[in-house]
Design an enzyme around this catalytic site. Structure first.
Site, PDB file in Angstrom:
ATOM      1  N   ASN A   8       3.400  -5.229  -5.605  1.00  0.00           N
ATOM      2  CA  ASN A   8       2.537  -5.821  -6.624  1.00  0.00           C
ATOM      3  C   ASN A   8       3.291  -5.739  -7.949  1.00  0.00           C
ATOM      4  O   ASN A   8       3.386  -4.676  -8.543  1.00  0.00           O
ATOM      5  CB  ASN A   8       1.218  -5.046  -6.682  1.00  0.00           C
ATOM      6  CG  ASN A   8       0.329  -5.506  -7.821  1.00  0.00           C
ATOM      7  OD1 ASN A   8       0.572  -6.553  -8.426  1.00  0.00           O
ATOM      8  ND2 ASN A   8      -0.702  -4.730  -8.117  1.00  0.00           N
ATOM      9  N   LYS A  10       2.531  -7.051 -10.759  1.00  0.00           N
ATOM     10  CA  LYS A  10       1.675  -7.067 -11.963  1.00  0.00           C
ATOM     11  C   LYS A  10       2.269  -8.035 -12.991  1.00  0.00           C
ATOM     12  O   LYS A  10       2.802  -9.070 -12.605  1.00  0.00           O
ATOM     13  CB  LYS A  10       1.502  -5.641 -12.512  1.00  0.00           C
ATOM     14  CG  LYS A  10       1.111  -4.675 -11.392  1.00  0.00           C
ATOM     15  CD  LYS A  10       0.710  -3.313 -11.860  1.00  0.00           C
ATOM     16  CE  LYS A  10       0.389  -2.448 -10.645  1.00  0.00           C
ATOM     17  NZ  LYS A  10      -0.209  -1.180 -10.974  1.00  0.00           N
ATOM     18  N   HIS A  97      -8.293  -5.456  -7.089  1.00  0.00           N
ATOM     19  CA  HIS A  97      -7.337  -4.463  -7.585  1.00  0.00           C
ATOM     20  C   HIS A  97      -7.977  -3.667  -8.727  1.00  0.00           C
ATOM     21  O   HIS A  97      -8.736  -4.205  -9.526  1.00  0.00           O
ATOM     22  CB  HIS A  97      -6.047  -5.132  -8.067  1.00  0.00           C
ATOM     23  CG  HIS A  97      -4.989  -4.118  -8.395  1.00  0.00           C
ATOM     24  ND1 HIS A  97      -4.918  -3.509  -9.621  1.00  0.00           N
ATOM     25  CD2 HIS A  97      -4.024  -3.555  -7.624  1.00  0.00           C
ATOM     26  CE1 HIS A  97      -3.926  -2.625  -9.598  1.00  0.00           C
ATOM     27  NE2 HIS A  97      -3.372  -2.633  -8.399  1.00  0.00           N
ATOM     28  N   GLU A  99      -6.966  -2.710 -11.524  1.00  0.00           N
ATOM     29  CA  GLU A  99      -6.821  -3.245 -12.894  1.00  0.00           C
ATOM     30  C   GLU A  99      -7.774  -4.412 -13.120  1.00  0.00           C
ATOM     31  O   GLU A  99      -8.276  -4.611 -14.221  1.00  0.00           O
ATOM     32  CB  GLU A  99      -5.356  -3.622 -13.148  1.00  0.00           C
ATOM     33  CG  GLU A  99      -4.524  -2.361 -13.380  1.00  0.00           C
ATOM     34  CD  GLU A  99      -3.140  -2.385 -12.758  1.00  0.00           C
ATOM     35  OE1 GLU A  99      -2.571  -3.473 -12.586  1.00  0.00           O
ATOM     36  OE2 GLU A  99      -2.628  -1.291 -12.443  1.00  0.00           O
ATOM     37  N   GLU A 173      -6.572   2.532  -2.846  1.00  0.00           N
ATOM     38  CA  GLU A 173      -5.756   2.920  -3.996  1.00  0.00           C
ATOM     39  C   GLU A 173      -6.605   3.770  -4.945  1.00  0.00           C
ATOM     40  O   GLU A 173      -7.370   3.232  -5.746  1.00  0.00           O
ATOM     41  CB  GLU A 173      -5.268   1.686  -4.757  1.00  0.00           C
ATOM     42  CG  GLU A 173      -4.352   0.796  -3.950  1.00  0.00           C
ATOM     43  CD  GLU A 173      -3.505  -0.071  -4.869  1.00  0.00           C
ATOM     44  OE1 GLU A 173      -2.276   0.086  -4.843  1.00  0.00           O
ATOM     45  OE2 GLU A 173      -4.068  -0.875  -5.632  1.00  0.00           O
ATOM     46  N   GLY A 179       0.090   4.185 -10.962  1.00  0.00           N
ATOM     47  CA  GLY A 179       0.939   4.167 -12.152  1.00  0.00           C
ATOM     48  C   GLY A 179       1.040   5.508 -12.857  1.00  0.00           C
ATOM     49  O   GLY A 179       1.493   5.585 -13.992  1.00  0.00           O
ATOM     50  N   SER A 219       1.372   5.218  -6.777  1.00  0.00           N
ATOM     51  CA  SER A 219       2.584   6.028  -6.981  1.00  0.00           C
ATOM     52  C   SER A 219       3.425   6.202  -5.719  1.00  0.00           C
ATOM     53  O   SER A 219       4.078   7.236  -5.533  1.00  0.00           O
ATOM     54  CB  SER A 219       2.240   7.385  -7.608  1.00  0.00           C
ATOM     55  OG  SER A 219       1.710   7.188  -8.917  1.00  0.00           O
ATOM     56  N   GLY A 240       3.444  -0.635  -6.684  1.00  0.00           N
ATOM     57  CA  GLY A 240       3.581  -1.259  -7.993  1.00  0.00           C
ATOM     58  C   GLY A 240       4.954  -0.975  -8.582  1.00  0.00           C
ATOM     59  O   GLY A 240       5.951  -1.631  -8.262  1.00  0.00           O
TER      60      GLY A 240
END
Ligand code: PGA
Length: 255
Positions: A8, A10, A97, A99, A173, A179, A219, A240
């Site tokens: 991903n 982003k 997701h 975010e 997740e 992150g 992570s 990510g």
């Protein structure tokens, strides 16, 4: 079941950067991905065509859209449609997701609409779920998974998912692991994945639930990928930060 290794990106990479990455991946994988493994990249919209072009003709490489709007077309300024994503070369979609949920305020209701619409449009949909740190500390893990999974999947259980349950994948997740460099431990992943599998079984029946790939994300990097992918009930990884460089993503794919 084929294991899924998803990148991903982003909001990272211009088109030349994406083309360079995809070219490196295509070169390294021209004989195919490691046996039984799918490599799936979710680039920004403007990079999708370049990545799809580089992947063309290579088995087990796929491209997806990070976001989409659940309508065919119309007055939705700033949004992108499934037809546009398909035209660019995507055949997967990401929904729910963290975010999108927590930065952009997407609700369970909108995520359910998107999941249904994407599947009806013939895409495979990766539905992301996971608890915040506060929810975890309040012992709400199971409740959050139950709410996020059933709101999106229940309405489809007797429809599209009864015929083709393998069109959906679920990525667990934990929000606190995304992150942050704080990867969930093996017991935490085992517990959440067993709970998600049980919820899917209740919604879809055992045999359909067993054909839904369950990915872990948060992570993941080249060092921890091997031990996570080896856990029971882990059918893939959603990556990510560590997916932004081709060598690092290749190490994860080969972990
Ligand atoms: P991360 O992101 O690997 O950088 O934690 C994962 C994700 O958001 O899907």
């Amino acid at each position: 079941m084929r294991k899924i290794f998803a990148a991903n990106w982003k909001m990272n990479k211009t088109r030349p950067m994406a083309a360079e990455f995809a070219g490196q991946l295509a070169m390294a994988l021209k004989e195919g991905t490691p046996e039984g493994r799918l490599a799936l990249v979710f680039p920004p919209f403007t990079d999708i065509a370049a990545v799809a072009d580089a992947f063309a003709g290579i088995n087990n490489l796929a491209v997806g859209g990070q976001n989409f709007y659940p309508a065919e077309k119309g007055a939705f300024t700033g949004e992108i449609s499934c037809a546009m994503l398909r035209d660019a070369g995507a055949n997967w979609l990401l929904a729910g997701h963290s975010e999108r949920r927590h930065v952009f305020g997407e609700t369970d209701g909108l995520i359910a609409q998107k999941t249904a619409f994407g599947l009806e449009q013939g895409f495979k949909v990766m539905l992301c779920v996971g608890e915040t740190l506060e929810e975890r500390n309040n012992n709400q893990l199971i409740g959050v998974l139950q709410r996020q999974l059933s709101s999106a999947i229940q309405p489809l259980a007797n429809g599209i998912l009864s015929k083709s349950p393998d069109q959906i994948a679920v990525a667990y997740e934990p929000v606190w692991a995304i992150g942050t460099g704080k990867v969930a431990g093996p017991d935490e992943i085992r517990e959440a994945h067993a709970a998600a599998r049980k919820i899917l079984s209740d919604l879809l029946g055992n045999s359909s639930a067993n054909s839904v790939p369950l990915l872990y994300g948060g992570s993941v990097n080249a060092k921890n990928a091997g031990s996570i992918i080896a856990l029971d009930n882990v059918d893939g990884l959603l990556v990510g930060g560590a997916s932004l460089e081709a060598p690092s993503f290749l190490d994860i794919l080969r972990a």
